[in-house]
Design a protein around this motif. Structure first.
Motif, PDB file in Angstrom:
ATOM      1  N   TRP A  73      -9.210   4.094 -33.046  1.00  0.00           N
ATOM      2  CA  TRP A  73      -9.176   5.211 -32.089  1.00  0.00           C
ATOM      3  C   TRP A  73      -9.378   6.535 -32.819  1.00  0.00           C
ATOM      4  CZ3 TRP A  73      -6.448   9.668 -31.152  1.00  0.00           C
ATOM      5  CH2 TRP A  73      -6.604  10.233 -29.880  1.00  0.00           C
ATOM      6  N   ASN A  77     -12.591   8.982 -32.101  1.00  0.00           N
ATOM      7  CA  ASN A  77     -12.318  10.284 -31.485  1.00  0.00           C
ATOM      8  C   ASN A  77     -12.187  11.404 -32.501  1.00  0.00           C
ATOM      9  OD1 ASN A  77     -11.801   9.683 -28.434  1.00  0.00           O
ATOM     10  ND2 ASN A  77     -10.723   8.051 -29.540  1.00  0.00           N
ATOM     11  N   SER A 120      -3.555  14.145 -31.046  1.00  0.00           N
ATOM     12  CA  SER A 120      -3.657  12.902 -31.816  1.00  0.00           C
ATOM     13  C   SER A 120      -2.326  12.509 -32.438  1.00  0.00           C
ATOM     14  CB  SER A 120      -4.733  13.034 -32.903  1.00  0.00           C
ATOM     15  OG  SER A 120      -4.381  14.024 -33.861  1.00  0.00           O
ATOM     16  N   TYR A 123      -0.412  10.988 -29.599  1.00  0.00           N
ATOM     17  CA  TYR A 123      -1.027   9.719 -29.224  1.00  0.00           C
ATOM     18  C   TYR A 123      -0.342   8.542 -29.908  1.00  0.00           C
ATOM     19  CZ  TYR A 123      -4.402   5.907 -29.212  1.00  0.00           C
ATOM     20  OH  TYR A 123      -4.997   4.665 -29.094  1.00  0.00           O
ATOM     21  N   HIS A 218      -2.782   3.885 -21.425  1.00  0.00           N
ATOM     22  CA  HIS A 218      -3.520   3.285 -22.527  1.00  0.00           C
ATOM     23  C   HIS A 218      -5.025   3.362 -22.281  1.00  0.00           C
ATOM     24  CE1 HIS A 218      -5.519  -0.629 -23.620  1.00  0.00           C
ATOM     25  NE2 HIS A 218      -5.125  -0.282 -24.819  1.00  0.00           N
ATOM     26  N   TYR A 221      -6.707   6.935 -22.718  1.00  0.00           N
ATOM     27  CA  TYR A 221      -6.957   7.276 -24.111  1.00  0.00           C
ATOM     28  C   TYR A 221      -8.031   6.381 -24.726  1.00  0.00           C
ATOM     29  CZ  TYR A 221      -3.064  10.563 -24.578  1.00  0.00           C
ATOM     30  OH  TYR A 221      -2.226  11.647 -24.467  1.00  0.00           O
ATOM     31  N   GLN A 222      -7.924   5.092 -24.495  1.00  0.00           N
ATOM     32  CA  GLN A 222      -8.852   4.162 -25.121  1.00  0.00           C
ATOM     33  C   GLN A 222     -10.273   4.341 -24.604  1.00  0.00           C
ATOM     34  OE1 GLN A 222      -8.283   2.425 -27.632  1.00  0.00           O
ATOM     35  NE2 GLN A 222      -9.916   0.892 -27.750  1.00  0.00           N
ATOM     36  N   PHE A 226      -9.617  11.079 -21.585  1.00  0.00           N
ATOM     37  CA  PHE A 226      -8.670  12.166 -21.852  1.00  0.00           C
ATOM     38  C   PHE A 226      -9.382  13.466 -22.189  1.00  0.00           C
ATOM     39  CE2 PHE A 226      -9.562  10.601 -26.073  1.00  0.00           C
ATOM     40  CZ  PHE A 226      -9.506  11.727 -26.877  1.00  0.00           C
ATOM     41  N   HIS A 227     -10.506  13.400 -22.942  1.00  0.00           N
ATOM     42  CA  HIS A 227     -11.139  14.635 -23.397  1.00  0.00           C
ATOM     43  C   HIS A 227     -11.901  15.354 -22.280  1.00  0.00           C
ATOM     44  CE1 HIS A 227     -15.231  12.962 -23.594  1.00  0.00           C
ATOM     45  NE2 HIS A 227     -14.705  11.892 -24.148  1.00  0.00           N
ATOM     46  N   TRP A 232      -4.804  17.241 -23.321  1.00  0.00           N
ATOM     47  CA  TRP A 232      -4.903  15.882 -23.848  1.00  0.00           C
ATOM     48  C   TRP A 232      -3.569  15.310 -24.298  1.00  0.00           C
ATOM     49  CZ3 TRP A 232      -9.307  17.483 -27.732  1.00  0.00           C
ATOM     50  CH2 TRP A 232     -10.408  17.962 -27.003  1.00  0.00           C
ATOM     51  N   ASP A 234       0.312  13.770 -24.190  1.00  0.00           N
ATOM     52  CA  ASP A 234       0.890  12.646 -23.456  1.00  0.00           C
ATOM     53  C   ASP A 234       1.573  13.082 -22.164  1.00  0.00           C
ATOM     54  OD1 ASP A 234       2.618  13.810 -25.576  1.00  0.00           O
ATOM     55  OD2 ASP A 234       4.138  12.526 -24.708  1.00  0.00           O
ATOM     56  N   ILE A 237      -1.018  13.742 -19.373  1.00  0.00           N
ATOM     57  CA  ILE A 237      -1.707  12.532 -18.931  1.00  0.00           C
ATOM     58  C   ILE A 237      -0.756  11.595 -18.197  1.00  0.00           C
ATOM     59  CG2 ILE A 237      -2.836  10.433 -19.784  1.00  0.00           C
ATOM     60  CD1 ILE A 237      -4.232  12.244 -21.856  1.00  0.00           C
TER      61      ILE A 237
END
Length: 288
Positions: A73, A77, A120, A123, A218, A221-222, A226-227, A232, A234, A237
């Motif tokens: 990830w 990213n 990040s 994340y 999950h 983000y995966q 998110f972007h 961004w 937690d 989201i």
């Protein structure tokens, strides 16, 4: 005749994560307090390269610094991660800028704004929960195109996320844990009057359906969605995900907002857990 109390079988997994700098700043206190109050269940410590952690019968330590899921990830990213956190993104490029991270003049989404700049790091809690759920055998995960699934159980399984800048004040029993979810909720959080919820302590009742919430977070983000959002982090989201649920599925444990927008010390968990919100940035200068 006294009412008979039916005790439901329950497994409680508390999960946290941190890097070496956060361990020195706060997480050592979190672990010590969990052991001191002999809280129900086990604390799953998903750390990054911290040596000689105090593992015990109720504290399970796992190093996720080489977790393939995390590393893939981060690589995928890198353009959304600032250079000081190992990515390739530049600083704020807003018109009239560059602005400092907390400046309200950022045009969102902007990589230089506080919540996107540090996304990040936050994340890691997604990675930590995923790793703990896999090892516990509570959920199965696949790639973003295939939904996760829950592994059936006859027990109540509850995962509670705890930020590393929290501390336990007193023992929380299995009964007290279940009480926080009320009769119908599968996810608890803290918000009160805040614009965006506080995700420092969140509860997920897996067998009432919270596994779907975790899977949705999950996937955002995966899959890279998110972007495309303004923020961004937690908290933002997770709030997006929870707002799509029927009201009876979630419960807000916060009662009021205190200093530094703190809510956990002023809610229904106040006798069990406190939260030193913002200490990583204000006091320890870990988050910049």
């Amino acid at each position: 005749m006294a009412k008979k109390i039916i005790r439901e079988p329950i497994d409680v997994a508390w999960v946290t994560s941190f890097a070496a700098d956060m361990y020195k700043a706060s997480a050592a206190g979190l672990i010590d307090s969990f052991k001191r109050v002999a809280c129900c269940g086990k604390l799953w410590v998903m750390h990054e390269g911290v040596l000689h952690l105090p593992e015990s019968s109720n504290v399970v330590c796992r190093d996720i610094s080489h977790d393939a899921y995390l590393l893939n990830w981060l690589e995928k990213n890198s353009q959304h991660i600032p250079k000081h956190l190992g990515g390739t993104a530049g600083e704020c490029a807003c018109k009239g800028g560059p602005y400092l991270p907390h400046d309200k003049r950022h045009t969102m989404p902007c990589i230089g704004q506080w919540f996107n700049r540090n996304a990040s790091r936050w994340y890691r809690k997604i990675v930590a929960m995923r790793a703990a759920l896999l090892e516990l055998g509570w959920m199965c995960f696949s790639d973003v195109d295939v939904a996760a699934s829950v592994i059936p159980s006859s027990r109540n399984r509850v995962l509670i996320w705890v930020d590393s800048d929290c501390e336990f004040l007193s023992r929380m029993s299995e009964t007290a844990v279940l009480r926080m979810f009320g009769d119908t909720a599968h996810t608890f959080y803290h918000q009160a009057g805040r614009k965006v919820l506080e995700a420092g302590v969140m509860g997920y009742h897996i067998d009432r359906g919270a596994w779907k919430v975790i899977d949705h977070i999950h996937s955002i983000y995966q899959g890279g969605q998110f972007h495309k959002l303004d923020r961004w982090d937690d908290s933002y989201i997770i709030q997006k995900v929870l707002r799509k649920l029927p009201k009876q599925c979630t419960i807000d444990l916060a009662e009021r907002v205190g200093p530094n927008s703190g809510v956990i010390p002023y809610g229904r968990l106040k006798n069990y857990i406190t939260h030193k919100k913002g200490s990583h940035s204000r006091v320890h200068k870990v988050m910049i």
